[in-house]
Design an enzyme around this catalytic site. Structure first.
Site, PDB file in Angstrom:
ATOM      1  N   CYS A   2     -10.704  26.796  90.753  1.00  0.00           N
ATOM      2  CA  CYS A   2      -9.986  26.061  91.804  1.00  0.00           C
ATOM      3  C   CYS A   2      -8.529  25.862  91.405  1.00  0.00           C
ATOM      4  CB  CYS A   2     -10.615  24.686  91.999  1.00  0.00           C
ATOM      5  SG  CYS A   2     -12.345  24.761  92.433  1.00  0.00           S
ATOM      6  N   ARG A  27      -5.864  32.813  90.793  1.00  0.00           N
ATOM      7  CA  ARG A  27      -6.977  32.154  90.077  1.00  0.00           C
ATOM      8  C   ARG A  27      -8.316  32.480  90.733  1.00  0.00           C
ATOM      9  NH1 ARG A  27      -5.042  27.632  87.050  1.00  0.00           N
ATOM     10  NH2 ARG A  27      -6.951  26.464  87.390  1.00  0.00           N
ATOM     11  N   TRP A  73     -12.976  27.562  94.357  1.00  0.00           N
ATOM     12  CA  TRP A  73     -13.817  28.652  93.848  1.00  0.00           C
ATOM     13  C   TRP A  73     -15.197  28.023  93.746  1.00  0.00           C
ATOM     14  CZ3 TRP A  73     -16.403  29.799  89.110  1.00  0.00           C
ATOM     15  CH2 TRP A  73     -16.690  31.167  88.913  1.00  0.00           C
ATOM     16  N   ASN A  99     -10.747  19.890  90.753  1.00  0.00           N
ATOM     17  CA  ASN A  99     -11.082  21.126  90.047  1.00  0.00           C
ATOM     18  C   ASN A  99     -11.973  20.725  88.889  1.00  0.00           C
ATOM     19  OD1 ASN A  99     -11.280  23.610  88.893  1.00  0.00           O
ATOM     20  ND2 ASN A  99      -9.201  23.666  88.051  1.00  0.00           N
ATOM     21  N   GLY A 100     -13.169  21.312  88.804  1.00  0.00           N
ATOM     22  CA  GLY A 100     -14.092  20.978  87.713  1.00  0.00           C
ATOM     23  C   GLY A 100     -15.507  20.837  88.260  1.00  0.00           C
ATOM     24  N   GLU A 478     -14.078  47.164  76.407  1.00  0.00           N
ATOM     25  CA  GLU A 478     -13.031  46.620  77.283  1.00  0.00           C
ATOM     26  C   GLU A 478     -12.797  47.536  78.481  1.00  0.00           C
ATOM     27  OE1 GLU A 478     -11.751  43.917  77.769  1.00  0.00           O
ATOM     28  OE2 GLU A 478      -9.962  44.366  78.963  1.00  0.00           O
ATOM     29  N   LYS A 482     -13.190  46.491  82.435  1.00  0.00           N
ATOM     30  CA  LYS A 482     -12.147  46.694  83.449  1.00  0.00           C
ATOM     31  C   LYS A 482     -12.727  47.348  84.699  1.00  0.00           C
ATOM     32  CE  LYS A 482      -9.604  44.511  82.440  1.00  0.00           C
ATOM     33  NZ  LYS A 482     -10.000  43.711  81.447  1.00  0.00           N
ATOM     34  N   GLU A 485     -15.335  45.000  86.614  1.00  0.00           N
ATOM     35  CA  GLU A 485     -14.886  43.710  87.167  1.00  0.00           C
ATOM     36  C   GLU A 485     -13.968  43.880  88.373  1.00  0.00           C
ATOM     37  OE1 GLU A 485     -12.378  41.116  84.839  1.00  0.00           O
ATOM     38  OE2 GLU A 485     -11.578  42.778  83.707  1.00  0.00           O
ATOM     39  N   HIS A 501     -30.884  56.233  70.778  1.00  0.00           N
ATOM     40  CA  HIS A 501     -31.957  55.232  70.571  1.00  0.00           C
ATOM     41  C   HIS A 501     -32.374  54.586  71.882  1.00  0.00           C
ATOM     42  CE1 HIS A 501     -31.657  55.599  66.231  1.00  0.00           C
ATOM     43  NE2 HIS A 501     -30.347  55.649  66.403  1.00  0.00           N
ATOM     44  N   LYS A 599      -9.235  33.850  87.334  1.00  0.00           N
ATOM     45  CA  LYS A 599      -8.362  34.226  86.222  1.00  0.00           C
ATOM     46  C   LYS A 599      -8.634  33.355  85.001  1.00  0.00           C
ATOM     47  CE  LYS A 599      -5.185  36.439  84.091  1.00  0.00           C
ATOM     48  NZ  LYS A 599      -5.503  37.817  83.656  1.00  0.00           N
TER      49      LYS A 599
HETATM   50  C1  AGP Z   1     -10.833  39.918  81.703  1.00  0.00           C
HETATM   51  O1  AGP Z   1     -10.264  40.893  82.549  1.00  0.00           O
HETATM   52  C2  AGP Z   1     -11.227  38.677  82.438  1.00  0.00           C
HETATM   53  N1  AGP Z   1     -10.147  38.138  83.158  1.00  0.00           N
HETATM   54  C3  AGP Z   1     -11.961  37.687  81.541  1.00  0.00           C
HETATM   55  O2  AGP Z   1     -12.935  38.373  80.783  1.00  0.00           O
HETATM   56  C4  AGP Z   1     -11.078  36.910  80.543  1.00  0.00           C
HETATM   57  O3  AGP Z   1     -10.626  37.767  79.528  1.00  0.00           O
HETATM   58  C5  AGP Z   1     -11.922  35.798  79.926  1.00  0.00           C
HETATM   59  O4  AGP Z   1     -12.327  34.940  80.971  1.00  0.00           O
HETATM   60  C6  AGP Z   1     -11.172  34.990  78.861  1.00  0.00           C
HETATM   61  O5  AGP Z   1     -10.075  34.365  79.464  1.00  0.00           O
HETATM   62  P1  AGP Z   1      -8.959  33.727  78.499  1.00  0.00           P
HETATM   63  O6  AGP Z   1      -8.404  34.845  77.678  1.00  0.00           O
HETATM   64  O7  AGP Z   1      -7.955  33.126  79.438  1.00  0.00           O
HETATM   65  O8  AGP Z   1      -9.644  32.693  77.641  1.00  0.00           O
END
Ligand code: AGP
Length: 604
Positions: A2, A27, A73, A99-100, A478, A482, A485, A501, A599
């Site tokens: 949020c 966000r 969110w 937010n929370g 990684e 990418k 996601e 395996h 984010k």
């Molecule tokens: C990666 O593309 C994502 N946005 C997510 O995995 C992110 O890296 C993770 O939530 C950690 O966020 P931070 O680095 O702000 O702690």
């Protein structure tokens, strides 16, 4: 997560709130709303569409100088208008944005129902304005204090009272909220990117503190409502460029900033070939470190894996890399000679913060690597070093990953130099190679057509494999993240030697497999693994920095610039970021704001 924006001043609150909410779009959200006060009445508009649709909603509202805006969110309660914020109490006296997560909202709801309150949404948040009403006896700040003392969980709150258009109350606990101080106007925001257009003077609200914003003054209070002074800091806005600058998406802009990000991070800590970290960790303490834990989430955790490789290789200190959401609940084994490194782009990830608090409570030496100054992790940590990635707006992390890998590599070499186990020449070779990295990254970026062509081939695939050994496997993890996601194509990363395996059962005709191959020592093994999957029909792309990689073993080979093997992730990751980006564009999806994601994951 949020987003919250609040405004009190002399300008039209709607303009400020809409502008601020737009800056917080990155966000991630699924509904949004605005509340202002006019003639002692609330003017509230909410929508499950994008923020731009709010503009038409509020055209017929009266101009107000005070208001709260929110992007939601969804956590408790589905995506619908009634669950969107802001929320009011039954008597429509108070309005709140939150937010929370309120973990005890069910029992609070029952308590309020017993006192005759009704609920119209499925949210946890709706208990808050009603509790304020229940606790109100003439002083909004005191009613807010009584209310939050009843809450369990996390919250950042903006609160207004309908018949008092002269003040906004703000408070937080384990959810970010900053106070912006302007000329005859003041602001609250989930992060300062929302209000930098108006002010770079920021007051940080700590957990359990309160702020009372009036047009011409902000008062801060501690958890017992004793007035307190809070330092107002000038945020360095040059790093905070939150515009696309001509790129179609923030993600593409940020991928193309990988090179300058690498250079800024290197230049900050590698000066005339010498490493300098301004941290409170003596040479003696470094020599005595017995075990290192790297704790992070998602991409940051993947960057941490590179740290494991470098630190173990050059210091022989055992390193374990932990996902924060696991580490916090496993009663981790930590000794006085351990050292914990936290990595976080946002500095607001709830699980990582919880682990930092656990480590602080046990008085274990630690250091954090963050990208956002004045973030919660920045302010909580005994030692902090910064990735110099600037604002990363796209949900999918790209340039921050590159900066994190560079920073953890630099720090690993710093530890090695202090431990004296490795001859300086090899370490200095790596440092010299690091200096060349920004230019090599730029070379890779300029081959974008290769990645567009490959992305066109896999955009309609159902599954994609990312394969590698050692550092190449960490990159595979990684790269796989990418793709999935943002393009929603299922992908997985597997250690190449592990394929036989089990996972090799999934390889069939034309299965796309992206192989990283950067280690000379593992080249033969990698080639035989490629042959195994080719024999089962896989379509293999190889990303390699080895110029003598045989040309006849894969369907496509992209040769990347030669680089010190320890630094190969800084090059092999770039094509993977671009391939994921172009696949997503081909699919017509929202590159910067992928579904279900935020984010900064500021809730558990
Ligand atoms: C990666 O593309 C994502 N946005 C997510 O995995 C992110 O890296 C993770 O939530 C950690 O966020 P931070 O680095 O702000 O702690």
């Amino acid at each position: 997560m949020c987003g919250i924006v609040g405004y009190i001043g002399e300008n039209n609150a709607n303009d400020v709130l809409l502008t601020g909410l737009k800056k917080l779009e990155y966000r991630g959200y699924d509904s949004c709303g605005i509340a202002t006060i006019y003639n002692d009445k609330f003017q509230i508009h909410k929508t499950t569409n994008r923020i731009d649709s709010l503009v038409s909603c509020i055209q017929d509202t009266e101009k107000s100088n005070i208001g709260l805006g929110h992007t939601r969110w969804a956590t408790h309660g589905g995506v619908c208008e009634k669950n969107a914020h802001p929320h009011t109490d039954n008597k429509d006296k108070f309005v709140v944005v939150h937010n929370g997560i309120i973990e005890n909202y069910i029992e609070l709801k029952e308590l309020l129902k017993d006192k005759g309150y009704e609920f119209y949404s499925d949210t946890d948040t709706e208990v808050i304005p009603n509790l304020i009403d229940l606790n109100y006896d003439g002083n909004l700040l005191e009613a807010t204090k009584k209310t939050v003392d009843m809450l369990e969980g996390s919250y950042a709150l903006g609160i207004m009272k309908k018949d008092n258009p002269n003040e906004i109350i703000a408070t937080r606990k384990n959810s970010p909220l900053v106070i912006g101080v302007g000329e005859n106007e003041n602001f609250i925001a989930s992060d300062y990117s929302a209000i930098l257009k108006y002010t770079n003077k920021i007051g940080i609200l700590e957990n359990d503190e309160f702020a009372v914003l009036k047009k011409d003054e902000v008062s801060f209070y501690d958890k017992d409502l004793n007035k307190k002074d809070v330092a107002i800091k000038n945020i360095d806005t040059k790093d905070f460029d939150v515009e696309k600058n001509g790129y179609e998406h923030f993600m593409l802009k940020e991928i193309n900033e990988n090179s300058i990000t690498a250079k800024k991070t290197l230049d900050t800590y590698l000066i005339n070939g010498k490493l300098k970290f301004d941290i409170n960790l003596s040479d003696e303490e470094i020599k005595n470190i017995k075990h290192i834990h790297i704790v992070a989430c998602g991409t940051a955790m993947h960057a941490g894996l590179n740290g494991k490789y470098i630190i173990e290789k050059f210091t022989r200190i055992p390193v374990n890399v932990e996902v924060a959401s696991e580490f916090r609940y496993k009663n981790p084994i930590l000794d006085k000679d351990d050292f914990v490194i936290f990595i976080s782009q946002s500095g607001e990830t709830a699980d990582t913060i919880a682990c930092l608090q656990l480590v602080k409570d046990r008085n274990i030496k630690h250091m954090s690597m963050v990208n956002v100054k004045e973030s919660t992790i920045d302010r909580m940590s005994d030692n902090v070093i910064y990735t110099k990635a600037g604002a990363e707006i796209a949900v999918a992390s790209t340039k921050a990953y590159i900066a994190q890998v560079i920073l953890i590599d630099l720090f690993g070499i710093y530890l090695a130099q202090k431990r004296g186990l490795y001859d300086d020449e090899e370490l200095n070779n790596i440092l010299r190679s690091l200096i060349e990295i920004p230019n090599k990254i730029q070379e890779v970026l300029e081959e974008d057509k290769e990645y567009i062509d490959y992305a066109n081939k896999i955009s309609n695939k159902r599954d994609v494999f990312y394969l590698g050994r050692g550092l190449d496997y960490y990159v595979a993890l990684e790269g796989s993240l990418k793709l999935k996601e943002i393009s929603y194509i299922h992908s997985e990363a597997t250690q190449f030697g592990e394929l036989k395996h089990g996972p090799i059962a999934l390889i069939e005709d034309d299965t796309p497999a992206i192989v990283m191959a950067t280690s000379k020592n593992l080249l033969d093994k990698t080639i035989s693994n490629i042959k195994e999957i080719k024999a089962r029909g896989a379509n293999v792309l190889v990303l390699t920095t080895l110029k003598d990689f045989p040309s006849n073993v894969a369907d496509k080979i992209i040769l990347l610039p030669e680089v010190n093997e320890n630094l190969s992730p800084l090059l092999t990751m770039i094509p993977l970021q671009l391939i994921a980006y172009h696949v997503t564009v081909n699919k017509g999806l929202d590159v910067d704001k992928p579904r279900n994601l935020a984010k900064s994951v500021t809730v558990e």
